[in-house]
Design an enzyme around this catalytic site. Structure first.
Site, PDB file in Angstrom:
ATOM      1  N   GLU A 176      32.883  24.616  40.953  1.00  0.00           N
ATOM      2  CA  GLU A 176      32.677  25.921  41.632  1.00  0.00           C
ATOM      3  C   GLU A 176      31.178  26.413  41.112  1.00  0.00           C
ATOM      4  O   GLU A 176      30.550  26.872  42.066  1.00  0.00           O
ATOM      5  CB  GLU A 176      33.509  26.767  40.840  1.00  0.00           C
ATOM      6  CG  GLU A 176      33.307  28.420  41.254  1.00  0.00           C
ATOM      7  CD  GLU A 176      34.559  29.416  40.735  1.00  0.00           C
ATOM      8  OE1 GLU A 176      34.413  30.433  41.115  1.00  0.00           O
ATOM      9  OE2 GLU A 176      35.109  28.889  40.063  1.00  0.00           O
ATOM     10  N   GLY A 217      35.627  36.881  39.621  1.00  0.00           N
ATOM     11  CA  GLY A 217      37.074  37.741  39.086  1.00  0.00           C
ATOM     12  C   GLY A 217      37.352  37.058  37.600  1.00  0.00           C
ATOM     13  O   GLY A 217      37.859  38.010  36.809  1.00  0.00           O
ATOM     14  N   ALA A 218      37.443  35.944  37.617  1.00  0.00           N
ATOM     15  CA  ALA A 218      38.177  35.403  36.579  1.00  0.00           C
ATOM     16  C   ALA A 218      37.599  34.404  35.548  1.00  0.00           C
ATOM     17  O   ALA A 218      37.870  33.805  34.699  1.00  0.00           O
ATOM     18  CB  ALA A 218      39.522  34.874  37.065  1.00  0.00           C
ATOM     19  N   SER A 219      36.371  33.991  36.129  1.00  0.00           N
ATOM     20  CA  SER A 219      35.311  33.185  35.490  1.00  0.00           C
ATOM     21  C   SER A 219      33.868  33.433  35.858  1.00  0.00           C
ATOM     22  O   SER A 219      33.461  34.271  36.796  1.00  0.00           O
ATOM     23  CB  SER A 219      35.807  31.710  35.755  1.00  0.00           C
ATOM     24  OG  SER A 219      35.374  31.290  37.099  1.00  0.00           O
ATOM     25  N   THR A 220      33.095  32.880  34.877  1.00  0.00           N
ATOM     26  CA  THR A 220      31.451  32.851  35.294  1.00  0.00           C
ATOM     27  C   THR A 220      31.042  31.576  35.204  1.00  0.00           C
ATOM     28  O   THR A 220      31.149  30.776  34.202  1.00  0.00           O
ATOM     29  CB  THR A 220      30.924  33.999  34.142  1.00  0.00           C
ATOM     30  OG1 THR A 220      31.334  35.044  34.566  1.00  0.00           O
ATOM     31  CG2 THR A 220      29.402  33.694  34.408  1.00  0.00           C
ATOM     32  N   GLN A 221      30.120  31.107  36.041  1.00  0.00           N
ATOM     33  CA  GLN A 221      29.448  29.832  36.141  1.00  0.00           C
ATOM     34  C   GLN A 221      27.930  29.788  35.873  1.00  0.00           C
ATOM     35  O   GLN A 221      27.522  30.771  36.402  1.00  0.00           O
ATOM     36  CB  GLN A 221      29.775  29.034  37.249  1.00  0.00           C
ATOM     37  CG  GLN A 221      31.243  28.582  37.462  1.00  0.00           C
ATOM     38  CD  GLN A 221      32.145  29.638  37.704  1.00  0.00           C
ATOM     39  OE1 GLN A 221      33.185  29.682  37.015  1.00  0.00           O
ATOM     40  NE2 GLN A 221      32.067  30.345  38.614  1.00  0.00           N
TER      41      GLN A 221
END
Length: 300
Positions: A176, A217-221
């Site tokens: 992602e 919304g559910a993670s950060t990269q």
């Protein structure tokens, strides 16, 4: 008596005149050929365009994108252009954990919209692919059976569409982050240069690129080109070759650090502190037991 008339023979055509006639004929043919070539070159050549469909199944919603690109590649990399986007109605596919059959049905309207954009004769050769992100990664940790049923429903719908189904799966956090980094630098023109910038690009061992920070919304990269080998897991290093250039990219995904998950964790802690439950009891997606489970998963 009248003397008989003597009929004379016509003089033969001279060789010089024959040669001139032949040269004139050849000149006429050459002129016709030149005109034909000029007219042909001025006519637009038929477009040899390919299409592809990508469904980005995020934690809060799903988007369908239609891309097109010329069949010929530039430095072994396709020049891609987005021609259509369709936002799927309803929540992300992870929101159908209690109604898995409707996960696939929710995609039908956007698939029909894609059919209208892509020429019908190219439907069967157009690849379609769905990649699910952190919402489905979390659901797989919470309830793998439900996650598998959601993906099965999605796959069934995509296979029934008149396109070339290529897969529907949950992508990793590293993938992602890397895909986001490629998208940003592609749009900024950091991969494909022209003129003097192209010359400088070819002389450098590594091109100048931008890092990417993707708050979902559910993670950060976080993703960027790394000159040094980090001390973390080697799985966070990815290698790409784009437009004839090699890139070594560092990427890391922080599961549960997206904005929606941060809000839910805050809500779970508030509920836990006040020893109360969310209205609606234990059956809803934001019930106390689910929020508490997500809080435990995200803190582990």
């Amino acid at each position: 008596m009248d003397e008989p008339k003597v009929t004379g023979t016509k003089p033969k055509m001279s060789w010089t005149r024959k040669i001139l006639l032949i040269l004139g004929f050849l000149s006429t043919l050459a002129a016709i050929a030149l005109i034909t070539v000029a007219v042909t070159q001025n006519q637009p050549l038929p477009k040899n365009t390919k299409y592809g469909i990508v469904l980005d199944a995020g934690s809060s919603h799903t988007n369908l994108y239609v891309y097109e690109w010329p069949a010929e590649k530039e430095n072994d990399t396709g020049v891609v252009q987005q021609v259509e986007v369709c936002k799927v109605e309803g929540p992300g596919i992870s929101g159908y954990s209690h109604d898995t059959e409707n996960a696939g049905h929710s995609l039908v309207q956007c698939l029909r919209q894609a059919q209208g954009v892509i020429p019908s004769k190219q439907h069967q050769e157009t690849p379609v692919y769905l990649g699910a992100t952190a919402g489905m990664r979390l659901l797989s940790l919470e309830n793998k059976n439900a996650a598998d049923k959601v993906l099965s429903s999605v796959e069934k719908t995509l296979r029934s569409a008149p396109f070339n189904f290529q897969g529907a799966r949950i992508i990793s956090g590293q993938e992602e982050g890397a895909y986001g980094w490629i998208t940003i630098n592609y749009l900024l023109g950091n991969f494909k240069q022209s003129g003097w910038t192209k010359l400088l690009h070819s002389l450098k061992s590594v091109s100048e690129t931008s890092g990417a920070l993707d708050l979902g919304g559910a993670s950060t990269q976080i993703t960027f080109v790394s000159d040094e080998s980090p001390s973390e897991s080697p799985e966070n290093l990815l290698y790409f070759r784009l437009y004839g250039k090699d890139y070594r990219v560092y990427t890391h995904s922080f599961l549960c650090y997206g904005k929606d998950q941060a809000l839910q964790q805050k809500l779970a802690r508030d509920i836990q502190a006040s020893a109360s439950v969310v209205a609606g009891g234990g059956s809803g997606p934001l019930s106390f037991d689910v929020l508490l489970l997500q809080m435990l998963l995200c803190s582990s």
